[in-house]
Design a protein around this motif. Structure first.
Motif, PDB file in Angstrom:
ATOM      1  N   GLY A  85       4.707 -20.967 -29.983  1.00 20.85           N
ATOM      2  CA  GLY A  85       5.308 -21.910 -30.912  1.00 20.85           C
ATOM      3  C   GLY A  85       4.272 -22.940 -31.323  1.00 20.85           C
ATOM      4  N   TYR A  99      10.889 -24.387 -31.072  1.00 17.43           N
ATOM      5  CA  TYR A  99      10.198 -23.091 -31.164  1.00 17.43           C
ATOM      6  C   TYR A  99       9.285 -22.915 -29.953  1.00 17.43           C
ATOM      7  CZ  TYR A  99      11.913 -23.355 -35.925  1.00 17.43           C
ATOM      8  OH  TYR A  99      12.725 -23.461 -37.021  1.00 17.43           O
ATOM      9  N   THR A 104       9.264 -17.392 -29.319  1.00 19.52           N
ATOM     10  CA  THR A 104       8.977 -17.598 -30.738  1.00 19.52           C
ATOM     11  C   THR A 104       7.869 -16.662 -31.193  1.00 19.52           C
ATOM     12  OG1 THR A 104       9.599 -19.934 -30.621  1.00 19.52           O
ATOM     13  CG2 THR A 104       8.178 -19.274 -32.454  1.00 19.52           C
ATOM     14  N   GLN A 106       5.312 -16.418 -33.867  1.00 17.13           N
ATOM     15  CA  GLN A 106       4.696 -17.259 -34.896  1.00 17.13           C
ATOM     16  C   GLN A 106       3.849 -16.390 -35.819  1.00 17.13           C
ATOM     17  OE1 GLN A 106       1.974 -21.229 -35.604  1.00 17.13           O
ATOM     18  NE2 GLN A 106       2.422 -20.673 -33.509  1.00 17.13           N
ATOM     19  N   ARG A 141      13.119 -16.147 -32.518  1.00 18.73           N
ATOM     20  CA  ARG A 141      12.918 -16.802 -33.812  1.00 18.73           C
ATOM     21  C   ARG A 141      11.548 -16.451 -34.367  1.00 18.73           C
ATOM     22  NH1 ARG A 141      15.278 -22.914 -32.911  1.00 18.73           N
ATOM     23  NH2 ARG A 141      17.421 -22.341 -33.378  1.00 18.73           N
ATOM     24  N   TYR A 143       8.662 -18.200 -36.718  1.00 22.68           N
ATOM     25  CA  TYR A 143       8.233 -19.528 -37.160  1.00 22.68           C
ATOM     26  C   TYR A 143       6.861 -19.419 -37.812  1.00 22.68           C
ATOM     27  CZ  TYR A 143       5.662 -23.886 -36.609  1.00 22.68           C
ATOM     28  OH  TYR A 143       4.858 -24.967 -36.842  1.00 22.68           O
ATOM     29  N   GLU A 183      11.026 -21.417 -40.975  1.00 22.67           N
ATOM     30  CA  GLU A 183      11.581 -20.372 -40.115  1.00 22.67           C
ATOM     31  C   GLU A 183      12.057 -19.235 -41.008  1.00 22.67           C
ATOM     32  OE1 GLU A 183      15.293 -19.595 -37.047  1.00 22.67           O
ATOM     33  OE2 GLU A 183      14.395 -21.597 -37.104  1.00 22.67           O
TER      34      GLU A 183
END
Length: 190
Positions: A85, A99, A104, A106, A141, A143, A183
């Motif tokens: 993150g 995040y 996360t 990225q 997620r 990001y 995001e």
């Protein structure tokens, strides 16, 4: 995945694929050219360690990915996925907490050589990177952050992602860097 180059029908098509050891020098060239020519601040060790150790960062970790766009035998674009993150500092603590590293995915180094833009390469690489994140256990997620001072980057990311935080007023990366955080909705696993 092959992206057809319709502007130059006699030229070889573009191919987007996972990077191999043979692609490392070309990928690093695209990244460094972007950092020096477009961002105009060059290589900053605390931000860009991965650019020097591409194999250790992307090829040796099964939760990471480096995609390349290739035209003929030349790497003309890159996109990376890392299980990290945003770092605090320079980013706000609340953003780093939202995040966290590990869960996360990225997106980083989404760069296309200026001579090869407008062929859908960045969009194709981002889509493939998001599919990778969705298929990789543990990612919750997707990001990214970008410097919207680079022409077209703000509109590009807003067409794919939801803006989370506009950090331009904070100056978190210093003068000349206009950072906005995004995001991307996690696609369903294939």
């Amino acid at each position: 995945m092959t992206v057809t180059d319709t502007a130059r029908p006699t030229a070889p098509a573009y191919t987007v694929r996972a990077a191999t050891p043979a692609d490392i020098d070309g990928a690093r060239r695209v990244m460094l050219d972007t950092l020096y020519r477009e961002f105009r601040y060059g290589y900053v060790p605390r931000w860009h360690r991965d650019v020097i150790d591409l194999p250790g960062t992307y090829l040796d970790d099964p939760r990471h990915l480096l995609l390349v766009a290739v035209h003929g035998d030349e790497v003309v674009g890159t996109t990376g996925v890392r299980s990290a993150g945003p770092a605090h500092p320079p980013h706000p603590r609340w953003l780093a907490e939202r995040y966290p590293s590990g869960s996360t995915a990225q997106l980083v180094r989404v760069y296309v050589d200026p001579a090869h833009r407008r062929h859908g390469l960045a969009r194709t690489m981002v889509r493939r990177a998001c599919d990778f994140a969705a298929a990789t256990p543990g990612y919750e997620r997707i990001y990214l952050h970008t410097n919207v001072k680079v022409e077209g980057s703000g509109a590009f990311w807003r067409s794919l992602a939801d803006e989370v935080f506009d950090a331009r007023a904070t100056g978190e990366h210093g003068p000349g860097v206009e950072t906005v955080h995004f995001e991307i909705p996690m696609p369903p696993p294939a």
